[in-house]
Design a protein around this motif. Sequence first.
Motif, PDB file in Angstrom:
ATOM      1  N   HIS A   1       0.834  -1.211   0.000  1.00  0.00           N
ATOM      2  CA  HIS A   1       0.000   0.000   0.000  1.00  0.00           C
ATOM      3  C   HIS A   1       0.861   1.250   0.000  1.00  0.00           C
ATOM      4  O   HIS A   1       0.596   2.200  -0.756  1.00  0.00           O
ATOM      5  CB  HIS A   1      -0.916  -0.020   1.218  1.00  0.00           C
ATOM      6  N   ARG A   2       1.890   1.260   0.834  1.00  0.00           N
ATOM      7  CA  ARG A   2       2.753   2.454   0.890  1.00  0.00           C
ATOM      8  C   ARG A   2       3.522   2.638  -0.415  1.00  0.00           C
ATOM      9  O   ARG A   2       3.725   3.765  -0.871  1.00  0.00           O
ATOM     10  CB  ARG A   2       3.712   2.335   2.075  1.00  0.00           C
ATOM     11  N   LYS A   3       3.938   1.551  -1.020  1.00  0.00           N
ATOM     12  CA  LYS A   3       4.636   1.666  -2.301  1.00  0.00           C
ATOM     13  C   LYS A   3       3.690   2.162  -3.389  1.00  0.00           C
ATOM     14  O   LYS A   3       4.107   2.909  -4.296  1.00  0.00           O
ATOM     15  CB  LYS A   3       5.263   0.325  -2.680  1.00  0.00           C
ATOM     16  N   GLN A   4       2.422   1.776  -3.286  1.00  0.00           N
ATOM     17  CA  GLN A   4       1.434   2.284  -4.230  1.00  0.00           C
ATOM     18  C   GLN A   4       1.276   3.798  -4.075  1.00  0.00           C
ATOM     19  O   GLN A   4       1.220   4.534  -5.073  1.00  0.00           O
ATOM     20  CB  GLN A   4       0.105   1.579  -4.003  1.00  0.00           C
ATOM     21  N   ARG A   5       1.196   4.272  -2.831  1.00  0.00           N
ATOM     22  CA  ARG A   5       1.101   5.711  -2.587  1.00  0.00           C
ATOM     23  C   ARG A   5       2.340   6.429  -3.123  1.00  0.00           C
ATOM     24  O   ARG A   5       2.237   7.503  -3.727  1.00  0.00           O
ATOM     25  CB  ARG A   5       0.956   5.977  -1.090  1.00  0.00           C
ATOM     26  N   GLU A   6       3.487   5.847  -2.914  1.00  0.00           N
ATOM     27  CA  GLU A   6       4.732   6.430  -3.420  1.00  0.00           C
ATOM     28  C   GLU A   6       4.693   6.543  -4.938  1.00  0.00           C
ATOM     29  O   GLU A   6       5.086   7.568  -5.519  1.00  0.00           O
ATOM     30  CB  GLU A   6       5.899   5.556  -2.970  1.00  0.00           C
ATOM     31  N   GLY A   7       4.206   5.504  -5.589  1.00  0.00           N
ATOM     32  CA  GLY A   7       4.104   5.543  -7.043  1.00  0.00           C
ATOM     33  C   GLY A   7       3.150   6.623  -7.517  1.00  0.00           C
ATOM     34  O   GLY A   7       3.413   7.301  -8.529  1.00  0.00           O
ATOM     35  N   GLN A   8       2.037   6.811  -6.812  1.00  0.00           N
ATOM     36  CA  GLN A   8       1.105   7.891  -7.157  1.00  0.00           C
ATOM     37  C   GLN A   8       1.806   9.251  -7.086  1.00  0.00           C
ATOM     38  O   GLN A   8       1.625  10.099  -7.970  1.00  0.00           O
ATOM     39  CB  GLN A   8      -0.084   7.880  -6.200  1.00  0.00           C
ATOM     40  N   ILE A   9       2.573   9.455  -6.034  1.00  0.00           N
ATOM     41  CA  ILE A   9       3.256  10.739  -5.862  1.00  0.00           C
ATOM     42  C   ILE A   9       4.238  10.970  -7.006  1.00  0.00           C
ATOM     43  O   ILE A   9       4.286  12.071  -7.589  1.00  0.00           O
ATOM     44  CB  ILE A   9       3.977  10.771  -4.501  1.00  0.00           C
TER      45      ILE A   9
ATOM     46  N   GLU B   1       2.379  20.518  -5.493  1.00  0.00           N
ATOM     47  CA  GLU B   1       1.887  21.065  -4.236  1.00  0.00           C
ATOM     48  C   GLU B   1       1.101  19.993  -3.492  1.00  0.00           C
ATOM     49  O   GLU B   1       0.255  19.301  -4.081  1.00  0.00           O
ATOM     50  CB  GLU B   1       0.996  22.289  -4.477  1.00  0.00           C
ATOM     51  N   ILE B   2       1.342  19.870  -2.215  1.00  0.00           N
ATOM     52  CA  ILE B   2       0.726  18.803  -1.430  1.00  0.00           C
ATOM     53  C   ILE B   2      -0.800  18.866  -1.458  1.00  0.00           C
ATOM     54  O   ILE B   2      -1.458  17.830  -1.660  1.00  0.00           O
ATOM     55  CB  ILE B   2       1.287  18.797   0.001  1.00  0.00           C
ATOM     56  N   PRO B   3      -1.456  20.033  -1.289  1.00  0.00           N
ATOM     57  CA  PRO B   3      -2.928  20.036  -1.348  1.00  0.00           C
ATOM     58  C   PRO B   3      -3.459  19.501  -2.676  1.00  0.00           C
ATOM     59  O   PRO B   3      -4.471  18.783  -2.709  1.00  0.00           O
ATOM     60  CB  PRO B   3      -3.287  21.509  -1.146  1.00  0.00           C
ATOM     61  N   ALA B   4      -2.779  19.826  -3.770  1.00  0.00           N
ATOM     62  CA  ALA B   4      -3.215  19.315  -5.073  1.00  0.00           C
ATOM     63  C   ALA B   4      -3.016  17.810  -5.162  1.00  0.00           C
ATOM     64  O   ALA B   4      -3.835  17.092  -5.766  1.00  0.00           O
ATOM     65  CB  ALA B   4      -2.452  20.024  -6.187  1.00  0.00           C
ATOM     66  N   MET B   5      -1.934  17.312  -4.572  1.00  0.00           N
ATOM     67  CA  MET B   5      -1.712  15.866  -4.543  1.00  0.00           C
ATOM     68  C   MET B   5      -2.816  15.167  -3.764  1.00  0.00           C
ATOM     69  O   MET B   5      -3.331  14.120  -4.184  1.00  0.00           O
ATOM     70  CB  MET B   5      -0.351  15.554  -3.921  1.00  0.00           C
TER      71      MET B   5
ATOM     72  N   MET C   1      -5.073  12.126  -4.976  1.00  0.00           N
ATOM     73  CA  MET C   1      -4.789  10.821  -4.386  1.00  0.00           C
ATOM     74  C   MET C   1      -5.896  10.306  -3.474  1.00  0.00           C
ATOM     75  O   MET C   1      -6.044   9.099  -3.304  1.00  0.00           O
ATOM     76  CB  MET C   1      -3.480  10.879  -3.585  1.00  0.00           C
ATOM     77  N   TYR C   2      -6.646  11.219  -2.879  1.00  0.00           N
ATOM     78  CA  TYR C   2      -7.634  10.832  -1.873  1.00  0.00           C
ATOM     79  C   TYR C   2      -9.020  11.303  -2.311  1.00  0.00           C
ATOM     80  O   TYR C   2      -9.680  12.076  -1.620  1.00  0.00           O
ATOM     81  CB  TYR C   2      -7.281  11.427  -0.513  1.00  0.00           C
ATOM     82  N   SER C   3      -9.449  10.824  -3.435  1.00  0.00           N
ATOM     83  CA  SER C   3     -10.744  11.207  -3.976  1.00  0.00           C
ATOM     84  C   SER C   3     -11.864  10.791  -3.023  1.00  0.00           C
ATOM     85  O   SER C   3     -11.917   9.658  -2.544  1.00  0.00           O
ATOM     86  CB  SER C   3     -10.950  10.546  -5.343  1.00  0.00           C
ATOM     87  N   GLY C   4     -12.746  11.729  -2.708  1.00  0.00           N
ATOM     88  CA  GLY C   4     -13.886  11.434  -1.859  1.00  0.00           C
ATOM     89  C   GLY C   4     -13.598  11.425  -0.378  1.00  0.00           C
ATOM     90  O   GLY C   4     -14.466  11.061   0.426  1.00  0.00           O
TER      91      GLY C   4
ATOM     92  N   ARG D   1     -12.551  16.898   6.518  1.00  0.00           N
ATOM     93  CA  ARG D   1     -11.887  17.089   7.805  1.00  0.00           C
ATOM     94  C   ARG D   1     -10.569  16.334   7.896  1.00  0.00           C
ATOM     95  O   ARG D   1      -9.742  16.633   8.756  1.00  0.00           O
ATOM     96  CB  ARG D   1     -12.811  16.643   8.939  1.00  0.00           C
ATOM     97  N   LEU D   2     -10.368  15.361   7.016  1.00  0.00           N
ATOM     98  CA  LEU D   2      -9.165  14.538   7.061  1.00  0.00           C
ATOM     99  C   LEU D   2      -8.113  14.956   6.035  1.00  0.00           C
ATOM    100  O   LEU D   2      -7.054  14.343   5.961  1.00  0.00           O
ATOM    101  CB  LEU D   2      -9.537  13.067   6.841  1.00  0.00           C
ATOM    102  N   LYS D   3      -8.420  15.991   5.266  1.00  0.00           N
ATOM    103  CA  LYS D   3      -7.474  16.374   4.210  1.00  0.00           C
ATOM    104  C   LYS D   3      -6.143  16.850   4.773  1.00  0.00           C
ATOM    105  O   LYS D   3      -5.075  16.580   4.206  1.00  0.00           O
ATOM    106  CB  LYS D   3      -8.096  17.444   3.318  1.00  0.00           C
ATOM    107  N   GLY D   4      -6.180  17.569   5.884  1.00  0.00           N
ATOM    108  CA  GLY D   4      -4.929  18.029   6.480  1.00  0.00           C
ATOM    109  C   GLY D   4      -4.052  16.877   6.909  1.00  0.00           C
ATOM    110  O   GLY D   4      -2.837  16.866   6.670  1.00  0.00           O
ATOM    111  N   ALA D   5      -4.666  15.884   7.533  1.00  0.00           N
ATOM    112  CA  ALA D   5      -3.909  14.714   7.957  1.00  0.00           C
ATOM    113  C   ALA D   5      -3.392  13.924   6.755  1.00  0.00           C
ATOM    114  O   ALA D   5      -2.266  13.410   6.776  1.00  0.00           O
ATOM    115  CB  ALA D   5      -4.783  13.826   8.831  1.00  0.00           C
TER     116      ALA D   5
END
Length: 286
Positions: A219-227, A237-241, A245-248, A252-256
């Motif tokens: 899972h973490r490697k998948q997230r790394e590949g997305q980045i 920019e992190i907010p755009a990422m 990456m986190y559709s839907g 309240r959890l976007k900051g985290a």
Amino acid sequence: MNALPTGIAEAIDPLVARVLAPNPSPYTYSGTQTYLVGTRELAVIDPGPDDPAHLDALIAAIAGRPVKAILCTHTHRDHSPAAAPLAVATGAPVIGCAPLVLQDAGPRADASFDTGYAPDRVLADGERIAGEGWTIEAVATPGHTSNHLCYALIEAQALFSGDHVMGWSTTVVAPPDGDMTAYMASLEKLMAREERVYHPAHGPAIEKPQRFVRGLIGHRKQREGQILRLLDEAVGEIPAMVERMYSGIDPRLKGAAGRSVLAHLIDLRTRGLVTEKEDGAWKKAA
């Protein structure tokens, strides 16, 4: 969600009982699970929040038996604050992870740090303590926090995995203390071990832990590949990422979520794969 009621000691192994604290939340699932190890002489793992009802439940479950040690996996406020009053009630020493207090005003998806935690003894990686019928080994697993320890119960081939490996969600890795490089190394460390079951602080027992941990690494490697793919598209920019990456995701959890992305970016920078620009955006290393 775990159907176990709060305040009831449930035997889950001949050497282990579990008591659920009444602190359900988006980051604790059904609550913090405190474990009692032993039959006649006990160890208590992750005593939980400083909640009078939970403390009363633990004292009732202990039922006057001697407690040799109170062990904390780390010092978030859903894990360690009950250690001090439980030590007073039982006379047991607080043993385990090192103290850590970090002032962190950023958006969290887990609890803040316990400022009152003061262990009588800190366990090093591989160090053991023993009581009648049980032996517990400290397994250093930094990543979620720099002071995180898991505890292996040798006689049961079981691992109390705290927040490093949870039974309901992936672990929060939030800088500045959360460290993705350390977290991934700690997962690989567990892959080399042979425990048959993990008992996490949140969520159900994990019966095939090596397969489960392999999935966490994937899972973490998948997230790394997305980045890395987003950086190829000049999305730095992190907010755009987070939006991509986190559709839907719950707003309240976007900051985290952004802090999780930051943890990955810091790890990628450590490996020489990305750099941070002067404007705070990120790009692939030349």
